[in-house]
Scaffold this motif. Structure first.
Motif, PDB file in Angstrom:
ATOM      1  N   GLY A   1      48.603  40.927  27.083  1.00  0.00           N
ATOM      2  CA  GLY A   1      49.763  40.417  26.345  1.00  0.00           C
ATOM      3  C   GLY A   1      50.976  40.259  27.241  1.00  0.00           C
ATOM      4  O   GLY A   1      51.667  39.231  27.203  1.00  0.00           O
ATOM      5  N   VAL A   2      51.223  41.260  28.109  1.00  0.00           N
ATOM      6  CA  VAL A   2      52.355  41.198  29.040  1.00  0.00           C
ATOM      7  C   VAL A   2      52.225  39.969  29.943  1.00  0.00           C
ATOM      8  O   VAL A   2      53.216  39.353  30.326  1.00  0.00           O
ATOM      9  CB  VAL A   2      52.405  42.485  29.901  1.00  0.00           C
ATOM     10  CG1 VAL A   2      53.367  42.328  31.067  1.00  0.00           C
ATOM     11  CG2 VAL A   2      52.789  43.677  29.039  1.00  0.00           C
ATOM     12  N   LEU A   3      50.967  39.605  30.258  1.00  0.00           N
ATOM     13  CA  LEU A   3      50.714  38.502  31.180  1.00  0.00           C
ATOM     14  C   LEU A   3      50.424  37.194  30.440  1.00  0.00           C
ATOM     15  O   LEU A   3      49.678  36.350  30.930  1.00  0.00           O
ATOM     16  CB  LEU A   3      49.550  38.872  32.112  1.00  0.00           C
ATOM     17  CG  LEU A   3      49.771  40.170  32.912  1.00  0.00           C
ATOM     18  CD1 LEU A   3      48.546  40.521  33.741  1.00  0.00           C
ATOM     19  CD2 LEU A   3      51.008  40.045  33.807  1.00  0.00           C
ATOM     20  N   GLY A   4      51.010  37.048  29.255  1.00  0.00           N
ATOM     21  CA  GLY A   4      50.876  35.782  28.543  1.00  0.00           C
ATOM     22  C   GLY A   4      49.457  35.519  28.066  1.00  0.00           C
ATOM     23  O   GLY A   4      48.953  34.402  28.187  1.00  0.00           O
ATOM     24  N   ASN A   5      48.824  36.550  27.514  1.00  0.00           N
ATOM     25  CA  ASN A   5      47.443  36.439  27.023  1.00  0.00           C
ATOM     26  C   ASN A   5      46.474  36.040  28.138  1.00  0.00           C
ATOM     27  O   ASN A   5      45.669  35.120  27.974  1.00  0.00           O
ATOM     28  CB  ASN A   5      47.344  35.470  25.841  1.00  0.00           C
ATOM     29  CG  ASN A   5      48.076  36.017  24.626  1.00  0.00           C
ATOM     30  OD1 ASN A   5      48.019  37.218  24.338  1.00  0.00           O
ATOM     31  ND2 ASN A   5      48.806  35.144  23.943  1.00  0.00           N
ATOM     32  N   ALA A   6      46.574  36.740  29.254  1.00  0.00           N
ATOM     33  CA  ALA A   6      45.628  36.528  30.355  1.00  0.00           C
ATOM     34  C   ALA A   6      44.206  36.797  29.855  1.00  0.00           C
ATOM     35  O   ALA A   6      43.993  37.682  29.028  1.00  0.00           O
ATOM     36  CB  ALA A   6      45.963  37.471  31.509  1.00  0.00           C
ATOM     37  N   PRO A   7      43.222  36.022  30.359  1.00  0.00           N
ATOM     38  CA  PRO A   7      41.850  36.193  29.889  1.00  0.00           C
ATOM     39  C   PRO A   7      41.307  37.597  30.194  1.00  0.00           C
ATOM     40  O   PRO A   7      41.654  38.196  31.209  1.00  0.00           O
ATOM     41  CB  PRO A   7      41.058  35.146  30.680  1.00  0.00           C
ATOM     42  CG  PRO A   7      42.042  34.274  31.338  1.00  0.00           C
ATOM     43  CD  PRO A   7      43.364  34.966  31.344  1.00  0.00           C
ATOM     44  N   LEU A   8      40.462  38.083  29.295  1.00  0.00           N
ATOM     45  CA  LEU A   8      39.782  39.370  29.470  1.00  0.00           C
ATOM     46  C   LEU A   8      38.363  39.082  29.934  1.00  0.00           C
ATOM     47  O   LEU A   8      37.682  38.219  29.386  1.00  0.00           O
ATOM     48  CB  LEU A   8      39.759  40.132  28.142  1.00  0.00           C
ATOM     49  CG  LEU A   8      41.146  40.571  27.637  1.00  0.00           C
ATOM     50  CD1 LEU A   8      41.121  40.847  26.145  1.00  0.00           C
ATOM     51  CD2 LEU A   8      41.602  41.822  28.389  1.00  0.00           C
ATOM     52  N   LEU A   9      37.905  39.787  30.990  1.00  0.00           N
ATOM     53  CA  LEU A   9      36.571  39.496  31.511  1.00  0.00           C
ATOM     54  C   LEU A   9      35.891  40.744  32.075  1.00  0.00           C
ATOM     55  O   LEU A   9      36.564  41.623  32.606  1.00  0.00           O
ATOM     56  CB  LEU A   9      36.628  38.402  32.579  1.00  0.00           C
ATOM     57  CG  LEU A   9      37.503  38.619  33.810  1.00  0.00           C
ATOM     58  CD1 LEU A   9      36.932  37.843  34.993  1.00  0.00           C
ATOM     59  CD2 LEU A   9      38.916  38.120  33.552  1.00  0.00           C
ATOM     60  N   PRO A  10      34.566  40.819  31.967  1.00  0.00           N
ATOM     61  CA  PRO A  10      33.820  41.924  32.583  1.00  0.00           C
ATOM     62  C   PRO A  10      33.510  41.578  34.035  1.00  0.00           C
ATOM     63  O   PRO A  10      33.684  40.440  34.459  1.00  0.00           O
ATOM     64  CB  PRO A  10      32.520  41.966  31.777  1.00  0.00           C
ATOM     65  CG  PRO A  10      32.284  40.523  31.424  1.00  0.00           C
ATOM     66  CD  PRO A  10      33.661  39.903  31.249  1.00  0.00           C
ATOM     67  N   THR A  11      33.063  42.566  34.804  1.00  0.00           N
ATOM     68  CA  THR A  11      32.667  42.297  36.188  1.00  0.00           C
ATOM     69  C   THR A  11      31.394  43.057  36.541  1.00  0.00           C
ATOM     70  O   THR A  11      31.140  44.132  36.000  1.00  0.00           O
ATOM     71  CB  THR A  11      33.787  42.675  37.174  1.00  0.00           C
ATOM     72  OG1 THR A  11      33.302  42.459  38.515  1.00  0.00           O
ATOM     73  CG2 THR A  11      34.195  44.133  37.043  1.00  0.00           C
ATOM     74  N   GLY A  12      30.645  42.493  37.454  1.00  0.00           N
ATOM     75  CA  GLY A  12      29.445  43.154  37.949  1.00  0.00           C
ATOM     76  C   GLY A  12      29.688  43.968  39.196  1.00  0.00           C
ATOM     77  O   GLY A  12      28.766  44.595  39.718  1.00  0.00           O
ATOM     78  N   ALA A  13      30.921  43.971  39.701  1.00  0.00           N
ATOM     79  CA  ALA A  13      31.225  44.668  40.948  1.00  0.00           C
ATOM     80  C   ALA A  13      31.829  46.039  40.665  1.00  0.00           C
ATOM     81  O   ALA A  13      32.639  46.185  39.760  1.00  0.00           O
ATOM     82  CB  ALA A  13      32.204  43.844  41.791  1.00  0.00           C
ATOM     83  N   GLY A  14      31.441  47.034  41.440  1.00  0.00           N
ATOM     84  CA  GLY A  14      32.016  48.364  41.310  1.00  0.00           C
ATOM     85  C   GLY A  14      33.379  48.432  41.974  1.00  0.00           C
ATOM     86  O   GLY A  14      33.674  47.660  42.899  1.00  0.00           O
ATOM     87  N   HIS A  15      34.227  49.318  41.499  1.00  0.00           N
ATOM     88  CA  HIS A  15      35.574  49.469  42.056  1.00  0.00           C
ATOM     89  C   HIS A  15      36.027  50.915  41.909  1.00  0.00           C
ATOM     90  O   HIS A  15      35.568  51.630  41.019  1.00  0.00           O
ATOM     91  CB  HIS A  15      36.572  48.569  41.307  1.00  0.00           C
ATOM     92  CG  HIS A  15      36.276  47.106  41.426  1.00  0.00           C
ATOM     93  ND1 HIS A  15      36.521  46.384  42.570  1.00  0.00           N
ATOM     94  CD2 HIS A  15      35.729  46.238  40.551  1.00  0.00           C
ATOM     95  CE1 HIS A  15      36.154  45.134  42.391  1.00  0.00           C
ATOM     96  NE2 HIS A  15      35.663  45.009  41.180  1.00  0.00           N
ATOM     97  N   ASP A  16      37.004  51.320  42.752  1.00  0.00           N
ATOM     98  CA  ASP A  16      37.597  52.645  42.597  1.00  0.00           C
ATOM     99  C   ASP A  16      38.171  52.824  41.192  1.00  0.00           C
ATOM    100  O   ASP A  16      38.154  53.931  40.652  1.00  0.00           O
ATOM    101  CB  ASP A  16      38.698  52.858  43.645  1.00  0.00           C
ATOM    102  CG  ASP A  16      38.143  52.867  45.065  1.00  0.00           C
ATOM    103  OD1 ASP A  16      37.199  53.637  45.319  1.00  0.00           O
ATOM    104  OD2 ASP A  16      38.634  52.096  45.901  1.00  0.00           O
TER     105      ASP A  16
END
Ligand SMILES: [Zn+2]
Length: 381
Positions: free
Chosen positions: A315-330
């Motif tokens: 919402g803060v980012l103007g309804n930026a898209p929500l997406l999953p990822t297959g990459a691991g992250h910290d």
């Protein structure tokens, strides 16, 4: 900042080779300290060897909002995977200063060590050591391709034996990792910035294929015990099983003994990476490959990022898209440790990552800095 990082750890084959606990790694750590000092931020190193820079003084009752990522790379890695998150965090702090923002909570910048696991085989080793997800004894015994243990590498760099650091974790009220997108969802969405919903479950397995070394010119085909044929079958079977079960499987690392052009190998070792939205489907792929006797080296269950935080940041980012990822992250490791965590992705026009061709447009990188600054401002109003 990019100009200073550009020459550090160039891989002679292209891109970057920035492995954990090497002299290159030490140069990256010095860069982080210098950027923090330039801004008057105080720095600490946690007991797991990760670096932190603070604007304000965090504590158990005064938890900070932390942005950050990693600086290490895979072999022949790209410039953006990892460093974009750290560079953007410093730049976002600069932007908040320019805006005259007075944070209500401390703002931190984190640099997590050994995220890629390129040297010792365990991804997110720095953040896993921090949270205790990677036992210290197991970590110290990990060895690199040259037979150097993680413990010996740390000692060589003059670093202490690592340990979990609950005090460091308690300073983190919220963690936000900005990262280059490793895919093209944002290209399809026509958006420079996205917000992550979850990280797929993923794992790594090692397969050891035994054979009999012999002369390539004098051993009849019928008399051979050639493990390279088994490797070919493994690669083809993994691909077919992944397609059957709707997940991703990759054999991207192989070691061959003796690795001679005129010798039938005595042994081939291969590493399988398998991941997808459904852990049962990943398990089904491994079941289909049971005849190769894969040995698990790591498994990370699905990580669902704080849904309310993701929705708020979108919402803060103007309804930026929500997406999953297959990459691991910290970010996934911190989220699994119970810290409210979010990720921002910056569009990657080709979707290529873990390659020298990895790229994000400068305008999109700038949009990432503004987005991260907006998010930090929102979380420290
Ligand atoms: Zn990364």
């Amino acid at each position: 900042m990019w100009a200073d990082l550009e020459p550090v750890g160039r891989d002679p084959r292209g891109g970057y080779r920035r492995f954990a606990w090497t002299d290159t790694d030490a140069d990256l750590r010095a860069w982080f300290d210098a950027e923090a000092a330039r801004r008057g931020l105080s720095t600490t190193v946690d007991r797991a060897g990760n670096q932190w820079a603070w604007w304000g003084s965090p504590g158990r009752t005064h938890q900070g909002v932390v942005a950050g990522s990693h600086l290490d790379s895979v072999p022949s890695g790209g410039a953006f995977d990892g460093p974009l998150g750290v560079v953007s965090a410093f730049a976002a702090v600069d932007l908040l200063h320019e805006r005259g923002h007075t944070p209500s909570r401390p703002i931190g910048i984190a640099h997590f060590g050994d995220e890629e696991g390129a040297r010792f085989g365990v991804a997110c080793a720095g953040s896993r050591l921090l949270t205790g997800a990677l036992p210290v004894d197991r970590a110290l015994a990990l060895t690199d391709a040259g037979g150097v243990s993680l413990g010996a590498a740390l000692a060589h760099q003059g670093r202490p034996v690592p340990a979990p650091d609950p005090d460091a974790l308690e300073r983190v009220g919220t963690f936000v990792e900005l990262h280059v997108e490793q895919g093209r969802a944002l290209v399809h969405d026509d958006a420079p910035i996205g917000v992550a919903t979850e990280i797929w479950p993923h794992g790594r397995w090692r397969v050891t294929l035994a054979g009999e070394a012999n002369h390539a010119g004098t051993t009849p085909l019928a008399d051979r015990h050639d493990p390279m044929l088994e490797l070919a079958a493994l690669v083809a079977d993994a691909r077919a099983a992944a397609a059957r079960h709707g997940v991703l499987a990759t054999v991207g690392k192989v070691e061959v003994d003796p690795n001679g052009v005129n010798a039938i190998p005595s042994e081939v070792r291969a590493w399988l990476d398998c991941r997808g939205a459904d852990p049962d489907a990943v398990a089904a792929v491994l079941a289909d490959l049971a005849r190769f006797a894969p040995v698990g080296e790591s498994w990370t269950a699905a990580t669902v990022f704080d849904p309310a935080l993701a929705a708020r940041l979108s919402g803060v980012l103007g309804n930026a898209p929500l997406l999953p990822t297959g990459a691991g992250h910290d970010a996934g490791i911190l989220s699994a440790a119970g810290i409210p965590t979010a990720m921002l992705f910056v569009r990657n026009r080709t979707g290529v990552s873990h390659s020298p061709a990895e790229h994000a447009d400068t305008a999109d990188c700038h949009a990432g800095v503004v987005a991260l600054a907006d998010v930090l401002a929102e979380l420290t109003r």
